[in-house]
Design an enzyme around this catalytic site. Structure first.
Site, PDB file in Angstrom:
ATOM      1  N   HIS A 110       0.857  -1.184   0.000  1.00 36.55           N
ATOM      2  CA  HIS A 110       0.000   0.000   0.000  1.00 36.55           C
ATOM      3  C   HIS A 110       0.899   1.241   0.000  1.00 36.55           C
ATOM      4  CE1 HIS A 110      -3.645   2.270   0.704  1.00 36.55           C
ATOM      5  NE2 HIS A 110      -2.965   2.990   1.574  1.00 36.55           N
ATOM      6  N   GLU A 180       8.582   1.547  -2.678  1.00 41.96           N
ATOM      7  CA  GLU A 180       7.755   0.333  -2.769  1.00 41.96           C
ATOM      8  C   GLU A 180       8.549  -0.808  -3.394  1.00 41.96           C
ATOM      9  OE1 GLU A 180       3.783   0.579  -4.392  1.00 41.96           O
ATOM     10  OE2 GLU A 180       3.691   2.708  -3.976  1.00 41.96           O
TER      11      GLU A 180
HETATM   12  C1  GRF Z   1       1.304   0.844  -6.158  1.00 38.15           C
HETATM   13  O1  GRF Z   1       1.389   2.164  -5.721  1.00 38.15           O
HETATM   14  C2  GRF Z   1       0.833  -0.054  -5.047  1.00 38.15           C
HETATM   15  O2  GRF Z   1       1.247   0.351  -3.778  1.00 38.15           O
HETATM   16  C3  GRF Z   1      -0.663   0.063  -5.139  1.00 38.15           C
HETATM   17  O3  GRF Z   1      -0.933   0.151  -6.519  1.00 38.15           O
HETATM   18  C4  GRF Z   1       0.200   0.674  -7.207  1.00 38.15           C
HETATM   19  C5  GRF Z   1       0.560  -0.310  -8.261  1.00 38.15           C
HETATM   20  O4  GRF Z   1       1.596   0.132  -9.097  1.00 38.15           O
HETATM   21  N1  GRF Z   1      -1.321  -1.016  -4.448  1.00 38.15           N
HETATM   22  P1  GRF Z   1       2.281  -0.885 -10.108  1.00 38.15           P
HETATM   23  O5  GRF Z   1       1.162  -1.482 -10.978  1.00 38.15           O
HETATM   24  O6  GRF Z   1       2.994  -1.926  -9.332  1.00 38.15           O
HETATM   25  O7  GRF Z   1       3.196  -0.035 -10.936  1.00 38.15           O
END
Ligand code: GRF
Length: 209
Positions: A110, A180
């Site tokens: 998240h 992330e």
């Molecule tokens: C990310 O920001 C994740 O945290 C959220 O959705 C987004 C997905 O991005 N759950 P990606 O498709 O991995 O580029």
């Protein structure tokens, strides 16, 4: 070897960072076996194909309800011997049928520091809009196990990111995404090494006090 399935709905940059982590040997004891999407045009499916990973588009319109859809997914994942599901930008709330039907843990990433800026309406760019509207000075990202609630499951790892006065939702999203990619692969690596244990809702990581 931990068999991993990744569920995506969009671009799949988090999926890509997991694929790269497996291919480079950063994640040693895990393999991405399957990528599933609820969207036919999810770029994440293309990323999987490019790396020789089995990819599946499962069309929600072919099922009577989200519950039936989820029961089907859980069955497919169990039949493939999947040990860990990673949600990576999967834009569909999991029903009880998925959570109870799938035999093993489910992780999610998240783009905020839970329990702040999570739950209903907190997805995609909206999360970062809300962080800025609130005036928070720090945001970040959270990897957590999935439970019945929206973004309420046990927290595995978090990383903080400073908010600048000139940030827009878009710049913040970009900044957080970099973290992330680091955090998700670290959490999956630790899981694959058997270093993550759950005690109630508290996650214990071996080697940490
Ligand atoms: C990310 O920001 C994740 O945290 C959220 O959705 C987004 C997905 O991005 N759950 P990606 O498709 O991995 O580029």
């Amino acid at each position: 070897m931990v068999k991993i399935a990744v569920l995506v709905s969009g671009g799949g940059s988090n999926l890509q960072s997991l694929i790269d982590a497996v291919e480079s040997g950063y994640i040693k004891n895990g393999k991405i076996e399957l990528v599933i999407s609820n969207k036919a045009d999810a770029f994440g499916l293309k990323r999987a194909e490019k790396h020789g990973i089995k990819s599946l588009f499962v069309n929600p319109k072919e099922f009577k309800s989200p519950q039936e859809y989820d029961a089907h997914l859980a069955k497919t994942l169990n039949a493939s011997g999947i040990n860990l599901v990673c949600l990576a930008g999967y834009m569909k709330i999991l029903t009880k049928e998925f959570i109870d039907g799938f035999n093993n843990p489910i992780m999610n990433i998240h783009p905020a520091l839970l329990p702040s800026f999570g739950g209903k309406g907190c997805y995609g760019l909206h999360v970062h809009e809300k962080v800025l509207e609130y005036g928070a000075k720090v945001t970040g990202c959270t990897v957590h196990f999935v439970d019945y609630g929206a973004d309420t499951g046990p927290i595995i790892m978090q990383e903080a990111v400073s908010v600048s006065a000139d940030d827009t939702p878009e710049t913040l999203q970009k900044k957080v995404l970099v973290y992330e990619h680091k955090l998700y692969k670290e959490a999956v690596k630790l899981f694959c090494e058997g270093k993550i244990k759950l005690e109630g809702r508290i996650v214990k990581i071996s080697g940490e006090n």
